[in-house]
Design a protein around this motif. Structure first.
Motif, PDB file in Angstrom:
ATOM      1  N   GLU A  29      48.561  41.267  33.265  1.00  0.00           N
ATOM      2  CA  GLU A  29      49.177  41.337  34.597  1.00  0.00           C
ATOM      3  C   GLU A  29      48.587  42.473  35.424  1.00  0.00           C
ATOM      4  OE1 GLU A  29      51.166  39.338  36.342  1.00  0.00           O
ATOM      5  OE2 GLU A  29      51.128  37.939  34.668  1.00  0.00           O
ATOM      6  N   GLY A  32      45.297  41.388  36.553  1.00  0.00           N
ATOM      7  CA  GLY A  32      45.485  40.381  37.590  1.00  0.00           C
ATOM      8  C   GLY A  32      45.826  40.984  38.943  1.00  0.00           C
ATOM      9  N   ASN A  35      42.747  42.392  40.370  1.00  0.00           N
ATOM     10  CA  ASN A  35      41.793  41.339  40.729  1.00  0.00           C
ATOM     11  C   ASN A  35      42.110  40.682  42.062  1.00  0.00           C
ATOM     12  OD1 ASN A  35      40.072  41.514  38.549  1.00  0.00           O
ATOM     13  ND2 ASN A  35      41.005  39.860  37.406  1.00  0.00           N
ATOM     14  N   ARG A  70      45.932  33.222  29.602  1.00  0.00           N
ATOM     15  CA  ARG A  70      45.910  34.038  30.827  1.00  0.00           C
ATOM     16  C   ARG A  70      44.986  35.235  30.653  1.00  0.00           C
ATOM     17  NH1 ARG A  70      47.230  35.738  35.475  1.00  0.00           N
ATOM     18  NH2 ARG A  70      48.140  37.751  35.958  1.00  0.00           N
ATOM     19  N   VAL A  74      41.995  35.997  33.214  1.00  0.00           N
ATOM     20  CA  VAL A  74      41.917  37.250  33.959  1.00  0.00           C
ATOM     21  C   VAL A  74      40.615  37.978  33.633  1.00  0.00           C
ATOM     22  CG1 VAL A  74      42.976  39.533  34.195  1.00  0.00           C
ATOM     23  CG2 VAL A  74      44.404  37.508  34.265  1.00  0.00           C
ATOM     24  N   TRP A  77      37.810  36.428  35.548  1.00  0.00           N
ATOM     25  CA  TRP A  77      37.756  36.871  36.940  1.00  0.00           C
ATOM     26  C   TRP A  77      37.201  38.283  37.041  1.00  0.00           C
ATOM     27  CZ3 TRP A  77      37.239  34.004  40.835  1.00  0.00           C
ATOM     28  CH2 TRP A  77      37.803  32.732  40.854  1.00  0.00           C
TER      29      TRP A  77
END
Length: 169
Positions: A29, A32, A35, A70, A74, A77
């Motif tokens: 998280e 994220g 990002n 996830r 992430v 990315w």
């Protein structure tokens, strides 16, 4: 998404990662948040320092739980932001292997593969979303619109933007 809420979320997640350093979701998280900050705050740019922090948290997340879709998404990315597209594609693929029917994973990976200039994989993911309309959330239209734009399907991009009007700035 307000700056005040982001500050609170980052503080909370940092606290969690300090108390439970192997808790992968908190690291994912945090990565994220870093990002997408530049996307959610128009007119800002992603700083190298934040790219490095995001990458560090994403690596922690994958290291703590290599089966977390996830975390791989992430991390992918993060690698896109660092222009490490081969590594990004690898982790997009890992995310898809771990959760191949998840609409968010498919839409995010479609956009990710478009960023990596992998047009065949982008088209494959877009077609997969077309076959799974029940998994489509409204904001996925924006991901798919951006993917279509990046691979040059401007008519499809325009249709998705019209359908997703008001979903994202």
């Amino acid at each position: 998404w307000s700056q005040e809420d982001e500050v609170k979320a980052v503080a909370l997640l940092r606290g969690i990662t300090q108390e439970a350093p192997d808790f992968a979701p908190a690291h994912a998280e945090l990565a994220g948040i870093y990002n997408v900050r530049h996307v959610l705050r128009p007119g800002t740019f992603q700083e190298e320092r934040l790219k490095d922090i995001a990458l560090s948290h994403a690596l922690e997340a994958v290291g703590a739980d290599a089966m977390d879709t996830r975390a791989h998404r992430v991390l992918a990315w993060c690698y896109c932001h660092k222009s490490e597209f081969g590594l990004a594609e690898f982790h997009f693929d890992q995310s898809l292997l771990l959760n191949p029917q998840n609409g968010h994973t498919i839409a995010a990976c479609a956009l990710g593969f478009a960023f990596c200039d992998n047009i065949p994989r982008t088209r494959e993911m877009v077609e997969q979303m077309d076959r799974l309309p029940e998994t489509m959330e409204p904001f996925h239209q924006i991901y798919l619109a951006a993917a279509q734009y990046l691979i040059g399907n401007f008519d499809a991009c325009a249709q998705l933007c019209d359908a997703g009007e008001g979903l994202m700035s």
